[in-house]
Design a protein around this motif. Structure first.
Motif, PDB file in Angstrom:
ATOM      1  N   PHE A 242       0.840  -1.193   0.000  1.00  0.00           N
ATOM      2  CA  PHE A 242       0.000   0.000   0.000  1.00  0.00           C
ATOM      3  C   PHE A 242       0.875   1.243   0.000  1.00  0.00           C
ATOM      4  CE2 PHE A 242      -2.497  -3.407   1.653  1.00  0.00           C
ATOM      5  CZ  PHE A 242      -3.757  -3.203   1.113  1.00  0.00           C
ATOM      6  N   ALA A 243       0.443   2.253  -0.717  1.00  0.00           N
ATOM      7  CA  ALA A 243       1.181   3.509  -0.756  1.00  0.00           C
ATOM      8  C   ALA A 243       1.193   4.124   0.638  1.00  0.00           C
ATOM      9  CB  ALA A 243       0.521   4.476  -1.737  1.00  0.00           C
ATOM     10  N   PRO A 244       2.285   4.809   1.001  1.00  0.00           N
ATOM     11  CA  PRO A 244       2.317   5.448   2.320  1.00  0.00           C
ATOM     12  C   PRO A 244       1.256   6.526   2.417  1.00  0.00           C
ATOM     13  CG  PRO A 244       4.121   6.230   0.952  1.00  0.00           C
ATOM     14  CD  PRO A 244       3.479   5.105   0.203  1.00  0.00           C
ATOM     15  N   ALA A 245       0.716   6.672   3.609  1.00  0.00           N
ATOM     16  CA  ALA A 245      -0.282   7.714   3.819  1.00  0.00           C
ATOM     17  C   ALA A 245       0.384   9.082   3.683  1.00  0.00           C
ATOM     18  CB  ALA A 245      -0.899   7.573   5.206  1.00  0.00           C
ATOM     19  N   THR A 246      -0.384  10.052   3.260  1.00  0.00           N
ATOM     20  CA  THR A 246       0.150  11.405   3.169  1.00  0.00           C
ATOM     21  C   THR A 246       0.368  11.948   4.581  1.00  0.00           C
ATOM     22  OG1 THR A 246      -2.096  12.292   3.050  1.00  0.00           O
ATOM     23  CG2 THR A 246      -0.965  11.852   0.969  1.00  0.00           C
ATOM     24  N   GLY A 247       1.333  12.859   4.721  1.00  0.00           N
ATOM     25  CA  GLY A 247       1.604  13.418   6.028  1.00  0.00           C
ATOM     26  C   GLY A 247       2.492  12.500   6.847  1.00  0.00           C
ATOM     27  N   THR A 248       2.207  12.400   8.127  1.00  0.00           N
ATOM     28  CA  THR A 248       3.014  11.585   9.039  1.00  0.00           C
ATOM     29  C   THR A 248       2.908  10.116   8.669  1.00  0.00           C
ATOM     30  OG1 THR A 248       2.615  13.165  10.834  1.00  0.00           O
ATOM     31  CG2 THR A 248       3.417  10.990  11.456  1.00  0.00           C
ATOM     32  N   PRO A 249       4.018   9.422   8.478  1.00  0.00           N
ATOM     33  CA  PRO A 249       3.957   8.011   8.106  1.00  0.00           C
ATOM     34  C   PRO A 249       3.514   7.159   9.284  1.00  0.00           C
ATOM     35  CG  PRO A 249       6.217   8.646   8.552  1.00  0.00           C
ATOM     36  CD  PRO A 249       5.406   9.908   8.595  1.00  0.00           C
ATOM     37  N   GLU A 250       2.959   5.988   8.990  1.00  0.00           N
ATOM     38  CA  GLU A 250       2.697   5.022  10.048  1.00  0.00           C
ATOM     39  C   GLU A 250       4.030   4.568  10.615  1.00  0.00           C
ATOM     40  OE1 GLU A 250       0.966   0.502  10.740  1.00  0.00           O
ATOM     41  OE2 GLU A 250       0.652   1.481   8.796  1.00  0.00           O
ATOM     42  N   GLN A 251       4.129   4.544  11.927  1.00  0.00           N
ATOM     43  CA  GLN A 251       5.374   4.150  12.569  1.00  0.00           C
ATOM     44  C   GLN A 251       5.106   3.212  13.738  1.00  0.00           C
ATOM     45  OE1 GLN A 251       7.057   8.042  13.597  1.00  0.00           O
ATOM     46  NE2 GLN A 251       8.608   7.711  12.015  1.00  0.00           N
ATOM     47  N   PHE A 252       6.041   2.312  13.968  1.00  0.00           N
ATOM     48  CA  PHE A 252       6.045   1.526  15.192  1.00  0.00           C
ATOM     49  C   PHE A 252       6.693   2.359  16.295  1.00  0.00           C
ATOM     50  CE2 PHE A 252       6.494  -2.681  12.640  1.00  0.00           C
ATOM     51  CZ  PHE A 252       5.122  -2.717  12.425  1.00  0.00           C
ATOM     52  N   GLY A 253       6.119   2.279  17.504  1.00  0.00           N
ATOM     53  CA  GLY A 253       6.697   2.967  18.645  1.00  0.00           C
ATOM     54  C   GLY A 253       6.739   2.056  19.854  1.00  0.00           C
ATOM     55  N   LEU A 254       7.583   2.378  20.808  1.00  0.00           N
ATOM     56  CA  LEU A 254       7.630   1.657  22.070  1.00  0.00           C
ATOM     57  C   LEU A 254       6.457   2.123  22.928  1.00  0.00           C
ATOM     58  CD1 LEU A 254      11.449   2.025  22.822  1.00  0.00           C
ATOM     59  CD2 LEU A 254      10.289   0.198  21.561  1.00  0.00           C
ATOM     60  N   VAL A 255       5.795   1.195  23.601  1.00  0.00           N
ATOM     61  CA  VAL A 255       4.614   1.496  24.408  1.00  0.00           C
ATOM     62  C   VAL A 255       5.007   1.600  25.879  1.00  0.00           C
ATOM     63  CG1 VAL A 255       2.355   0.647  25.160  1.00  0.00           C
ATOM     64  CG2 VAL A 255       3.074   0.347  22.790  1.00  0.00           C
ATOM     65  N   LEU A 256       4.480   2.620  26.545  1.00  0.00           N
ATOM     66  CA  LEU A 256       4.711   2.817  27.970  1.00  0.00           C
ATOM     67  C   LEU A 256       3.385   3.109  28.675  1.00  0.00           C
ATOM     68  CD1 LEU A 256       7.124   4.602  26.262  1.00  0.00           C
ATOM     69  CD2 LEU A 256       8.142   4.413  28.535  1.00  0.00           C
ATOM     70  N   ASP A 257       3.398   2.973  29.991  1.00  0.00           N
ATOM     71  CA  ASP A 257       2.234   3.356  30.787  1.00  0.00           C
ATOM     72  C   ASP A 257       1.813   4.786  30.465  1.00  0.00           C
ATOM     73  OD1 ASP A 257       0.714   1.877  32.632  1.00  0.00           O
ATOM     74  OD2 ASP A 257       2.415   1.690  33.999  1.00  0.00           O
ATOM     75  N   LYS A 258       0.528   5.050  30.502  1.00  0.00           N
ATOM     76  CA  LYS A 258       0.040   6.408  30.306  1.00  0.00           C
ATOM     77  C   LYS A 258       0.625   7.317  31.383  1.00  0.00           C
ATOM     78  CE  LYS A 258      -2.624   9.413  28.214  1.00  0.00           C
ATOM     79  NZ  LYS A 258      -2.348   9.816  26.820  1.00  0.00           N
ATOM     80  N   GLY A 259       1.277   8.386  30.941  1.00  0.00           N
ATOM     81  CA  GLY A 259       1.883   9.314  31.885  1.00  0.00           C
ATOM     82  C   GLY A 259       3.168   8.818  32.514  1.00  0.00           C
ATOM     83  N   SER A 260       3.797   7.797  31.917  1.00  0.00           N
ATOM     84  CA  SER A 260       5.021   7.240  32.479  1.00  0.00           C
ATOM     85  C   SER A 260       6.122   8.298  32.572  1.00  0.00           C
ATOM     86  CB  SER A 260       5.521   6.076  31.622  1.00  0.00           C
ATOM     87  OG  SER A 260       6.806   5.655  32.047  1.00  0.00           O
ATOM     88  N   ARG A 261       6.858   8.280  33.679  1.00  0.00           N
ATOM     89  CA  ARG A 261       7.990   9.194  33.838  1.00  0.00           C
ATOM     90  C   ARG A 261       9.176   8.775  32.982  1.00  0.00           C
ATOM     91  NH1 ARG A 261       9.328   9.593  39.986  1.00  0.00           N
ATOM     92  NH2 ARG A 261       8.458   7.472  40.039  1.00  0.00           N
ATOM     93  N   LEU A 262       9.069   7.606  32.346  1.00  0.00           N
ATOM     94  CA  LEU A 262      10.130   7.136  31.461  1.00  0.00           C
ATOM     95  C   LEU A 262       9.958   7.603  30.013  1.00  0.00           C
ATOM     96  CD1 LEU A 262      10.425   3.386  32.556  1.00  0.00           C
ATOM     97  CD2 LEU A 262      12.030   5.218  33.083  1.00  0.00           C
ATOM     98  N   THR A 263       8.779   8.080  29.659  1.00  0.00           N
ATOM     99  CA  THR A 263       8.458   8.306  28.247  1.00  0.00           C
ATOM    100  C   THR A 263       9.452   9.235  27.556  1.00  0.00           C
ATOM    101  OG1 THR A 263       6.107   7.921  28.658  1.00  0.00           O
ATOM    102  CG2 THR A 263       6.689   9.064  26.623  1.00  0.00           C
ATOM    103  N   SER A 264       9.735  10.382  28.162  1.00  0.00           N
ATOM    104  CA  SER A 264      10.620  11.330  27.488  1.00  0.00           C
ATOM    105  C   SER A 264      12.037  10.775  27.364  1.00  0.00           C
ATOM    106  CB  SER A 264      10.636  12.670  28.229  1.00  0.00           C
ATOM    107  OG  SER A 264      11.129  12.513  29.545  1.00  0.00           O
ATOM    108  N   CYS A 265      12.472  10.007  28.360  1.00  0.00           N
ATOM    109  CA  CYS A 265      13.824   9.432  28.305  1.00  0.00           C
ATOM    110  C   CYS A 265      13.910   8.337  27.252  1.00  0.00           C
ATOM    111  CB  CYS A 265      14.205   8.878  29.672  1.00  0.00           C
ATOM    112  SG  CYS A 265      14.344  10.149  30.964  1.00  0.00           S
ATOM    113  N   VAL A 266      12.881   7.499  27.159  1.00  0.00           N
ATOM    114  CA  VAL A 266      12.874   6.442  26.143  1.00  0.00           C
ATOM    115  C   VAL A 266      12.810   7.058  24.749  1.00  0.00           C
ATOM    116  CG1 VAL A 266      11.552   4.491  25.231  1.00  0.00           C
ATOM    117  CG2 VAL A 266      11.922   4.700  27.700  1.00  0.00           C
ATOM    118  N   SER A 267      11.991   8.105  24.588  1.00  0.00           N
ATOM    119  CA  SER A 267      11.956   8.798  23.298  1.00  0.00           C
ATOM    120  C   SER A 267      13.312   9.397  22.961  1.00  0.00           C
ATOM    121  CB  SER A 267      10.893   9.902  23.312  1.00  0.00           C
ATOM    122  OG  SER A 267       9.621   9.388  23.029  1.00  0.00           O
ATOM    123  N   GLY A 268      13.957   9.965  23.958  1.00  0.00           N
ATOM    124  CA  GLY A 268      15.286  10.519  23.727  1.00  0.00           C
ATOM    125  C   GLY A 268      16.273   9.462  23.279  1.00  0.00           C
ATOM    126  N   ALA A 269      16.158   8.259  23.859  1.00  0.00           N
ATOM    127  CA  ALA A 269      17.037   7.165  23.454  1.00  0.00           C
ATOM    128  C   ALA A 269      16.778   6.773  22.006  1.00  0.00           C
ATOM    129  CB  ALA A 269      16.830   5.969  24.377  1.00  0.00           C
TER     130      ALA A 269
END
Length: 297
Positions: A242-269
């Protein structure tokens, strides 16, 4: 989406040699953060992301979740702790960025749908081909994206779906996909088939249904499609992607608890692994660089 075997790397290498320009399975850009994630660790201060400051479930330890079986090409031989396979390697690379060595990482079995369901989690982050979406963000946090995704259609070579050249050609065939996946969303939202799609708890069941004729074709992500057709169901073919969607592509991401204090650090990694070329290198190592699959329009 999976199916582990020791022949994976051989199959992927053959695909990389014989297939043409990468479309949807191309190496990650390695110069900027991926869209669709959360704020990077810089926003919370580097000091807060040092190992001793991280609010993991157990101090000094990191618990990573994924489903079982853990399928190739994302994991090899159903053994996440080996570090072999694209997602296993990414998980350990993120752990290393956060300051954890391999002996300080443990794995927790988490069913796919449970990983992003509402409620507290028994992991620090989960990695399991989970696409970032606004709907899922209501229940969990996501890291920055670590892989840009394309979906693909697989059919037996003798199936009436095998000759499809367009989305319209797929409307009249019986399609299937795993429950809760963007593969199923693609069927419902882009193909809009005349028949309701078959929905399976796991891709193993979808693959079996394809083989015994219960469905004409199944939809999975593109690397999984190459693996299935090259190593598992060799009388099947990739009908198209399938052709990629316009705009932001579909991406896999790491899942964390809602409001996790780790989220920004994991994203930074994750952002750091993209910037230093690690994500691109791991994709070259574990996933096919090329995808000679026609785009369905």
């Amino acid at each position: 989406m999976r199916l582990a075997t020791p022949v994976l790397r051989h199959a992927v290498c053959l695909a990389a040699v014989t297939l043409a320009a990468a479309a949807g399975c191309a190496p990650q850009p390695d110069t900027s953060a991926a869209p669709g994630g959360t704020a990077s660790a810089a926003t919370s201060g580097a000091a807060a992301c040092t190992k001793g400051e991280l609010a993991t479930r157990t101090p000094g330890k990191l618990v990573i979740g994924t489903d079982k079986p853990a399928y190739a090409p994302w994991f090899q031989d159903d053994a996440p702790a080996s570090g072999k396979g694209f997602e296993a390697a990414v998980a350990y690379a993120v752990a290393a960025k956060l300051g954890f060595d391999k002996s300080e990482v443990s794995w927790q079995t988490v069913p796919f749908n449970s990983s992003f369901a509402p409620g507290s989690k028994n992991f620090d982050f989960d990695i399991n081909q989970i696409s970032i979406s606004d709907g899922r963000r209501k229940a969990v946090d996501f890291s920055s994206g670590y892989y840009d995704v394309r979906q693909a259609v697989i059919a037996l070579k003798t199936s009436k779906a095998a000759g499809a050249k367009s989305l319209a050609d797929l409307k009249k065939v019986k399609l299937g996909a795993q429950v809760g996946t963007t593969s199923l969303d693609v069927i419902n939202d882009e193909i809009k088939p005349d028949q309701k799609p078959a929905i399976f708890q796991k891709n193993d069941f979808a693959k079996a249904a394809l083989g015994n004729g219960q469905v004409d074709a199944i939809v999975v992500d593109l690397p999984t499609a190459f693996y299935i057709t090259s190593a598992e169901v060799t009388d099947a073919k990739i009908v198209g992607q399938f052709a990629p969607a316009t705009g932001t592509p579909e991406q896999f991401g790491l899942v964390l608890d809602k409001g996790s204090r780790l989220t920004s650090c994991v994203s930074g990694a994750v952002d750091g692994l993209r910037a230093d070329g690690t994500l691109a290198a791991l994709e070259k190592q574990w996933l096919s660089e090329a995808a000679d699959a026609p785009v369905l329009k």
